[in-house]
Design an enzyme around this catalytic site. Structure first.
Site, PDB file in Angstrom:
ATOM      1  N   GLY A 141       0.840  -1.208   0.000  1.00  0.00           N
ATOM      2  CA  GLY A 141       0.000   0.000   0.000  1.00  0.00           C
ATOM      3  C   GLY A 141       0.865   1.243   0.000  1.00  0.00           C
ATOM      4  O   GLY A 141       1.170   1.807  -1.053  1.00  0.00           O
ATOM      5  N   ALA A 246      -3.365  13.481  -9.117  1.00  0.00           N
ATOM      6  CA  ALA A 246      -4.604  13.199  -8.373  1.00  0.00           C
ATOM      7  C   ALA A 246      -4.575  13.854  -6.995  1.00  0.00           C
ATOM      8  O   ALA A 246      -5.583  14.390  -6.519  1.00  0.00           O
ATOM      9  CB  ALA A 246      -4.796  11.697  -8.248  1.00  0.00           C
ATOM     10  N   GLU A 368      -4.169   7.757  -1.677  1.00  0.00           N
ATOM     11  CA  GLU A 368      -3.246   8.683  -2.368  1.00  0.00           C
ATOM     12  C   GLU A 368      -2.106   9.125  -1.447  1.00  0.00           C
ATOM     13  O   GLU A 368      -1.668  10.273  -1.500  1.00  0.00           O
ATOM     14  CB  GLU A 368      -4.000   9.929  -2.855  1.00  0.00           C
ATOM     15  N   GLY A 369      -1.667   8.212  -0.574  1.00  0.00           N
ATOM     16  CA  GLY A 369      -0.619   8.521   0.391  1.00  0.00           C
ATOM     17  C   GLY A 369      -1.256   8.964   1.690  1.00  0.00           C
ATOM     18  O   GLY A 369      -1.980   9.952   1.745  1.00  0.00           O
TER      19      GLY A 369
HETATM   20  P1  TGC Z   1      11.415   6.948  -4.435  1.00  0.00           P
HETATM   21  O1  TGC Z   1      12.702   6.196  -4.510  1.00  0.00           O
HETATM   22  O2  TGC Z   1      11.317   8.142  -3.532  1.00  0.00           O
HETATM   23  O3  TGC Z   1      10.992   7.428  -5.922  1.00  0.00           O
HETATM   24  C1  TGC Z   1      11.027   6.543  -7.022  1.00  0.00           C
HETATM   25  C2  TGC Z   1      11.047   7.418  -8.271  1.00  0.00           C
HETATM   26  O4  TGC Z   1       9.822   8.164  -8.358  1.00  0.00           O
HETATM   27  C3  TGC Z   1      10.088   9.584  -8.302  1.00  0.00           C
HETATM   28  N1  TGC Z   1       9.017  10.164  -7.463  1.00  0.00           N
HETATM   29  C4  TGC Z   1       7.985  10.838  -7.967  1.00  0.00           C
HETATM   30  N2  TGC Z   1       7.685  11.202  -9.210  1.00  0.00           N
HETATM   31  C5  TGC Z   1       6.535  11.897  -9.389  1.00  0.00           C
HETATM   32  N3  TGC Z   1       5.694  12.211  -8.395  1.00  0.00           N
HETATM   33  C6  TGC Z   1       5.975  11.854  -7.124  1.00  0.00           C
HETATM   34  N4  TGC Z   1       5.118  12.157  -6.145  1.00  0.00           N
HETATM   35  C7  TGC Z   1       7.162  11.142  -6.862  1.00  0.00           C
HETATM   36  N5  TGC Z   1       7.713  10.626  -5.737  1.00  0.00           N
HETATM   37  C8  TGC Z   1       8.872  10.037  -6.123  1.00  0.00           C
HETATM   38  C9  TGC Z   1      11.468   9.698  -7.684  1.00  0.00           C
HETATM   39  O5  TGC Z   1      12.096  10.886  -8.077  1.00  0.00           O
HETATM   40  C10 TGC Z   1      12.154   8.472  -8.255  1.00  0.00           C
HETATM   41  O6  TGC Z   1      12.470   8.753  -9.611  1.00  0.00           O
HETATM   42  P2  TGC Z   1      13.775   8.113 -10.308  1.00  0.00           P
HETATM   43  O7  TGC Z   1      13.885   8.790 -11.619  1.00  0.00           O
HETATM   44  O8  TGC Z   1      14.913   8.383  -9.371  1.00  0.00           O
HETATM   45  O9  TGC Z   1      13.510   6.647 -10.435  1.00  0.00           O
HETATM   46  O10 TGC Z   1      10.270   5.927  -4.113  1.00  0.00           O
HETATM   47  P3  TGC Z   1       9.986   5.093  -2.794  1.00  0.00           P
HETATM   48  O11 TGC Z   1       9.774   3.675  -3.176  1.00  0.00           O
HETATM   49  O12 TGC Z   1      11.028   5.391  -1.767  1.00  0.00           O
HETATM   50  O13 TGC Z   1       8.559   5.667  -2.335  1.00  0.00           O
HETATM   51  C11 TGC Z   1       8.391   6.873  -1.766  1.00  0.00           C
HETATM   52  C12 TGC Z   1       6.942   7.013  -1.219  1.00  0.00           C
HETATM   53  C13 TGC Z   1       6.760   6.223   0.061  1.00  0.00           C
HETATM   54  C14 TGC Z   1       6.743   8.494  -0.944  1.00  0.00           C
HETATM   55  C15 TGC Z   1       5.930   6.526  -2.296  1.00  0.00           C
HETATM   56  O14 TGC Z   1       6.016   5.174  -2.473  1.00  0.00           O
HETATM   57  C16 TGC Z   1       4.498   6.904  -1.989  1.00  0.00           C
HETATM   58  O15 TGC Z   1       4.052   7.983  -2.355  1.00  0.00           O
HETATM   59  N6  TGC Z   1       3.699   5.986  -1.331  1.00  0.00           N
HETATM   60  C17 TGC Z   1       2.277   6.191  -1.156  1.00  0.00           C
HETATM   61  C18 TGC Z   1       1.525   5.273  -2.092  1.00  0.00           C
HETATM   62  C19 TGC Z   1       0.239   5.876  -2.572  1.00  0.00           C
HETATM   63  O16 TGC Z   1      -0.008   7.068  -2.497  1.00  0.00           O
HETATM   64  N7  TGC Z   1      -0.612   5.057  -3.170  1.00  0.00           N
HETATM   65  C20 TGC Z   1      -1.800   5.548  -3.763  1.00  0.00           C
HETATM   66  C21 TGC Z   1      -2.469   4.484  -4.603  1.00  0.00           C
HETATM   67  S1  TGC Z   1      -3.649   5.098  -5.765  1.00  0.00           S
HETATM   68  C22 TGC Z   1      -4.907   5.671  -4.838  1.00  0.00           C
HETATM   69  O17 TGC Z   1      -4.917   5.708  -3.660  1.00  0.00           O
HETATM   70  C23 TGC Z   1      -6.057   6.150  -5.620  1.00  0.00           C
HETATM   71  S2  TGC Z   1      -7.393   6.696  -4.691  1.00  0.00           S
HETATM   72  C24 TGC Z   1      -8.261   7.267  -5.986  1.00  0.00           C
HETATM   73  C25 TGC Z   1      -9.530   7.929  -5.688  1.00  0.00           C
HETATM   74  O18 TGC Z   1     -10.537   7.221  -5.488  1.00  0.00           O
HETATM   75  O19 TGC Z   1      -9.552   9.186  -5.732  1.00  0.00           O
HETATM   76  P1  FAD Z   2      -0.488   0.733   5.011  1.00  0.00           P
HETATM   77  O1  FAD Z   2       0.535   1.088   3.996  1.00  0.00           O
HETATM   78  O2  FAD Z   2      -0.463  -0.659   5.556  1.00  0.00           O
HETATM   79  O3  FAD Z   2      -0.473   1.772   6.200  1.00  0.00           O
HETATM   80  C1  FAD Z   2      -0.974   1.485   7.509  1.00  0.00           C
HETATM   81  C2  FAD Z   2      -0.484   2.564   8.467  1.00  0.00           C
HETATM   82  O4  FAD Z   2       0.932   2.561   8.496  1.00  0.00           O
HETATM   83  C3  FAD Z   2      -0.878   3.986   8.058  1.00  0.00           C
HETATM   84  O5  FAD Z   2      -1.201   4.744   9.198  1.00  0.00           O
HETATM   85  C4  FAD Z   2       0.388   4.541   7.444  1.00  0.00           C
HETATM   86  O6  FAD Z   2       0.494   5.977   7.540  1.00  0.00           O
HETATM   87  C5  FAD Z   2       1.431   3.869   8.320  1.00  0.00           C
HETATM   88  N1  FAD Z   2       2.729   3.814   7.656  1.00  0.00           N
HETATM   89  C6  FAD Z   2       3.033   3.280   6.437  1.00  0.00           C
HETATM   90  N2  FAD Z   2       4.338   3.435   6.180  1.00  0.00           N
HETATM   91  C7  FAD Z   2       4.872   4.085   7.225  1.00  0.00           C
HETATM   92  C8  FAD Z   2       6.191   4.540   7.569  1.00  0.00           C
HETATM   93  N3  FAD Z   2       7.217   4.366   6.727  1.00  0.00           N
HETATM   94  N4  FAD Z   2       6.367   5.169   8.753  1.00  0.00           N
HETATM   95  C9  FAD Z   2       5.327   5.369   9.617  1.00  0.00           C
HETATM   96  N5  FAD Z   2       4.068   4.960   9.368  1.00  0.00           N
HETATM   97  C10 FAD Z   2       3.842   4.327   8.174  1.00  0.00           C
HETATM   98  N6  FAD Z   2      -5.176   2.250  -4.588  1.00  0.00           N
HETATM   99  C11 FAD Z   2      -5.029   2.169  -5.945  1.00  0.00           C
HETATM  100  O7  FAD Z   2      -3.991   1.719  -6.434  1.00  0.00           O
HETATM  101  N7  FAD Z   2      -6.025   2.567  -6.779  1.00  0.00           N
HETATM  102  C12 FAD Z   2      -7.202   3.054  -6.321  1.00  0.00           C
HETATM  103  O8  FAD Z   2      -8.086   3.422  -7.113  1.00  0.00           O
HETATM  104  C13 FAD Z   2      -7.404   3.139  -4.892  1.00  0.00           C
HETATM  105  N8  FAD Z   2      -8.592   3.544  -4.400  1.00  0.00           N
HETATM  106  C14 FAD Z   2      -8.832   3.440  -3.032  1.00  0.00           C
HETATM  107  C15 FAD Z   2     -10.113   3.630  -2.545  1.00  0.00           C
HETATM  108  C16 FAD Z   2     -10.382   3.461  -1.175  1.00  0.00           C
HETATM  109  C17 FAD Z   2     -11.786   3.602  -0.670  1.00  0.00           C
HETATM  110  C18 FAD Z   2      -9.317   3.160  -0.297  1.00  0.00           C
HETATM  111  C19 FAD Z   2      -9.552   3.001   1.187  1.00  0.00           C
HETATM  112  C20 FAD Z   2      -8.039   2.966  -0.780  1.00  0.00           C
HETATM  113  C21 FAD Z   2      -7.779   3.087  -2.149  1.00  0.00           C
HETATM  114  N9  FAD Z   2      -6.514   2.793  -2.680  1.00  0.00           N
HETATM  115  C22 FAD Z   2      -6.333   2.724  -4.048  1.00  0.00           C
HETATM  116  C23 FAD Z   2      -5.447   2.307  -1.807  1.00  0.00           C
HETATM  117  C24 FAD Z   2      -4.781   3.386  -0.969  1.00  0.00           C
HETATM  118  O9  FAD Z   2      -3.943   4.182  -1.731  1.00  0.00           O
HETATM  119  C25 FAD Z   2      -4.044   2.719   0.182  1.00  0.00           C
HETATM  120  O10 FAD Z   2      -5.017   2.250   1.089  1.00  0.00           O
HETATM  121  C26 FAD Z   2      -3.067   3.655   0.868  1.00  0.00           C
HETATM  122  O11 FAD Z   2      -1.998   3.976   0.011  1.00  0.00           O
HETATM  123  C27 FAD Z   2      -2.508   3.065   2.183  1.00  0.00           C
HETATM  124  O12 FAD Z   2      -2.059   1.777   2.003  1.00  0.00           O
HETATM  125  P2  FAD Z   2      -2.535   0.597   3.025  1.00  0.00           P
HETATM  126  O13 FAD Z   2      -4.021   0.648   3.071  1.00  0.00           O
HETATM  127  O14 FAD Z   2      -1.909  -0.664   2.557  1.00  0.00           O
HETATM  128  O15 FAD Z   2      -1.991   1.029   4.413  1.00  0.00           O
END
Ligand code: TGC
Ligand code: FAD
Length: 389
Positions: A141, A246, A368-369
Site C-alpha cells: 500500500g 490526483a 493517495e498517500g
Molecule cells: P522513491 O525512490 O522516492 O521514488 C522513485 C522514483 O519516483 C520519483 N518520485 C515521484 N515522481 C513523481 N511524483 C511523485 N510524487 C514522486 N515521488 C517520487 C522519484 O524521483 C524516483 O524517480 P527516479 O527517476 O529516481 O527513479 O520511491 P519510494 O519507493 O522510496 O517511495 C516513496 C513514497 C513512500 C513516498 C511513495 O512510495 C508513496 O508515495 N507511497 C504512497 C503510495 C500511494 O499514495 N498510493 C496511492 C495508490 S492510488 C490511490 O490511492 C487512488 S485513490 C483514488 C480515488 O478514489 O480518488
Molecule cells: P499501510 O501502507 O499498511 O499503512 C498502515 C499505516 O501505516 C498507516 O497509518 C500509514 O500511515 C502507516 N505507515 C506506512 N508506512 C509508514 C512509515 N514508513 N512510517 C510510519 N508509518 C507508516 N489504490 C489504488 O492503487 N487505486 C485506487 O483506485 C485506490 N482507491 C482506493 C479507494 C479506497 C476507498 C481506499 C480506502 C483505498 C484506495 N486505494 C487505491 C489504496 C490506498 O492508496 C491505500 O489504502 C493507501 O496507500 C494506504 O495503504 P494501506 O491501506 O496498505 O496502508
C-alpha cells in the site's frame, strides 16, 4: 443547498478570474440540482449513480485539464474549483472524476503512444469508457515499490499475474491501468475489460466512500498485446507521477466537503435552541468551533490557490503537493468531526450530510498517500533523509 455559497472570508474569490468563477458556478449548480438529491439513497445502498457519467462528460469534468482528445483543457485552478464543488456533494463523486482524469487519462496522455491516446482518450473524455488505476496490492500500500504483480514477455505481448486491491471504479471499468514489474522494473499496462485472465470483484462492507465502487483486480496469466504497454515511462516514477496529479485535485476537493460541513454546522447552531431560549451559536464554545473551521478552510483555500498558480507556472513539485494534500485532508477531517459534534444526535443521521462527509474523509486522508507518508515526503525534502525506509 440551492443558494449555496462557499466561504469567502478574506475576499479571496477576488484572486480567481471571472472565467474560473463561471466554471465553478456552473458545476456548483449541477451538484446542487443533480447530484446532492441522489446522495442519501446512493450512500445507503452503496451504489454509484451511473446515470451521472454522461452528464460529467457533457460538463467537461472527465480529464478536464488535458488538451485535445475531446477533453475540456481547463486551467489547473479552474480544475481545483471544480473538484471542490464535486466533493461538496460527495468524496466518491470527486473520486470518480479524479480517477478517470488523473489516474487513467493522464498516464495514457503522458506516457502513452499516439495510437493509445487516439484509441482511449476521446472515449474516456466522453464517458463512453470508464477506467481504473491498479497500483495498491494486499501487501503493498504505502510502499508500492514492493508490489508482487509481475509481467513477463511472451509471444505478441505480456503475461500479467497478480492481484490489486482497493481499486476505485474497478468493477465498472472498461479499461484498467495496471502497474506490474517487468524484469524487476515497474511498467504500466492497459488492460481491457474482457481480456482472458482478467477479472474483478467488489469490496463490500465499507463504512466510508460508500457511493464509490471499490474493487479487487485479479490477473491470472492475463496476456495483453505488446501495444498495450505504456512506452514512455519506466520505474515507480510512472505511477507516482499520476498520483501527483490526483493528489493536487484532492487538495482542492476536500475543501468542498469541509465547506459543506461548516455551513451545515453554522445553520444548525443558529437554529438549535439549547438553554433558556438561547441557540447553540450564542455560546462562546460553539463560536470557537465555528471560528476554527473558518480559519482552517480559509488557509486551506489560499494554500490550494498558491499550489494552483504554481502548477500553472509549471513549478509545482511533488513535495508541494504533499503539503497541500496532507494539510487540507487533515483540516477537512477535523472540520467534519467538529461539525458532527455540533449537531449532537442529529450529527449521526444521514438527513444531514455531515456524517457521510466525515466517514468519507477518513478514506481521503488515507488514500493517495496517508497523512504520515506525506509528512515523511516533506521531512525527506527538508532534511534530505528518507525516513519511510
Ligand atoms: P522513491 O525512490 O522516492 O521514488 C522513485 C522514483 O519516483 C520519483 N518520485 C515521484 N515522481 C513523481 N511524483 C511523485 N510524487 C514522486 N515521488 C517520487 C522519484 O524521483 C524516483 O524517480 P527516479 O527517476 O529516481 O527513479 O520511491 P519510494 O519507493 O522510496 O517511495 C516513496 C513514497 C513512500 C513516498 C511513495 O512510495 C508513496 O508515495 N507511497 C504512497 C503510495 C500511494 O499514495 N498510493 C496511492 C495508490 S492510488 C490511490 O490511492 C487512488 S485513490 C483514488 C480515488 O478514489 O480518488
Ligand atoms: P499501510 O501502507 O499498511 O499503512 C498502515 C499505516 O501505516 C498507516 O497509518 C500509514 O500511515 C502507516 N505507515 C506506512 N508506512 C509508514 C512509515 N514508513 N512510517 C510510519 N508509518 C507508516 N489504490 C489504488 O492503487 N487505486 C485506487 O483506485 C485506490 N482507491 C482506493 C479507494 C479506497 C476507498 C481506499 C480506502 C483505498 C484506495 N486505494 C487505491 C489504496 C490506498 O492508496 C491505500 O489504502 C493507501 O496507500 C494506504 O495503504 P494501506 O491501506 O496498505 O496502508
Amino acid at each position: 443547498m440551492q443558494n449555496y455559497e462557499s466561504l469567502n472570508y478574506m475576499e479571496e474569490d477576488g484572486l480567481f478570474t471571472s472565467e474560473e468563477l463561471m466554471i465553478r458556478d456552473s458545476v456548483r449548480d449541477f451538484v446542487s440540482e443533480e447530484i446532492i438529491p441522489t446522495l442519501q439513497e446512493a450512500n445507503r445502498d452503496e451504489k454509484f449513480p451511473m446515470h451521472l457519467i454522461p452528464r460529467f462528460a457533457e460538463m467537461g469534468l472527465l480529464g478536464s485539464t488535458i488538451q485535445g482528445y475531446g477533453a475540456a483543457g481547463l486551467g489547473h485552478v479552474a480544475y481545483g474549483l471544480v473538484m471542490a464543488e464535486l466533493e461538496r456533494g460527495d468524496s466518491g463523486i470527486r473520486s470518480f472524476c479524479s480517477v478517470q482524469g488523473a489516474l487513467v487519462m493522464y498516464p495514457i496522455y503522458a506516457y502513452g503512444s499516439e495510437e493509445q491516446k487516439n484509441k482511449y482518450l476521446p472515449k474516456l473524455a466522453a464517458g463512453e469508457m470508464v477506467g481504473c488505476f491498479g497500483l495498491t496490492e494486499p501487501d503493498a500500500g504505502s510502499n508500492p515499490g514492493s508490489m508482487r504483480t509481475k509481467a513477463e514477455k511472451v509471444a505478441g505481448g505480456y503475461k500479467l499475474n497478480g492481484n490489486k486491491m482497493w481499486i476505485t471504479n474497478g468493477c465498472i471499468s472498461d479499461v484498467a491501468i495496471v502497474w506490474a514489474k517487468l524484469d524487476g522494473v515497474v511498467r504500466g499496462f492497459i488492460v481491457d475489460k474482457g481480456t482472458p485472465g482478467f477479472t474483478t470483484s467488489t469490496m463490500k462492507g465499507k463504512f466510508s466512500l460508500r457511493v464509490s465502487v471499490t474493487s479487487e483486480l485479479h490477473l491470472q496469466n492475463c496476456v495483453v498485446p505488446a501495444e498495450n504497454l505504456l512506452p514512455k515511462v519506466e520505474g515507480l516514477k510512472g505511477p507516482l507521477g499520476c498520483l501527483t496529479q490526483a493528489r493536487y485535485g484532492i487538495g482542492w476537493g476536500v475543501l468542498g466537503a469541509a465547506n459543506a460541513c461548516y455551513h451545515t454546522a453554522l445553520t444548525y447552531s443558529k437554529e438549535r435552541v439549547i438553554f433558556e431560549g438561547k441557540s447553540l451559536s450564542d455560546y462562546q464554545l460553539a463560536q470557537a468551533k465555528l471560528v476554527k473551521m473558518v480559519q482552517e478552510i480559509t488557509k486551506g483555500k489560499l494554500l490550494a490557490l498558491q499550489a494552483g498558480r504554481t502548477k500553472e507556472a509549471g513549478k509545482l513539485m511533488p513535495h508541494h503537493v504533499s503539503l497541500l494534500k496532507m494539510n487540507n485532508c487533515r483540516i477537512a477531517l477535523d472540520t467534519a468531526r467538529e461539525a458532527r459534534d455540533m449537531l449532537g444526535g442529529n450529527g449521526i443521521i444521514d438527513e444531514y450530510p455531515v456524517i457521510r462527509h466525515m466517514m468519507n474523509l477518513e478514506t481521503v486522508n488515507t488514500y493517495e498517500g496517508t497523512e504520515d507518508i506525506h509528512r515523511l515526503v516533506i521531512g525527506q525534502h527538508i532534511t534530505g533523509k528518507a525516513a519511510f525506509r
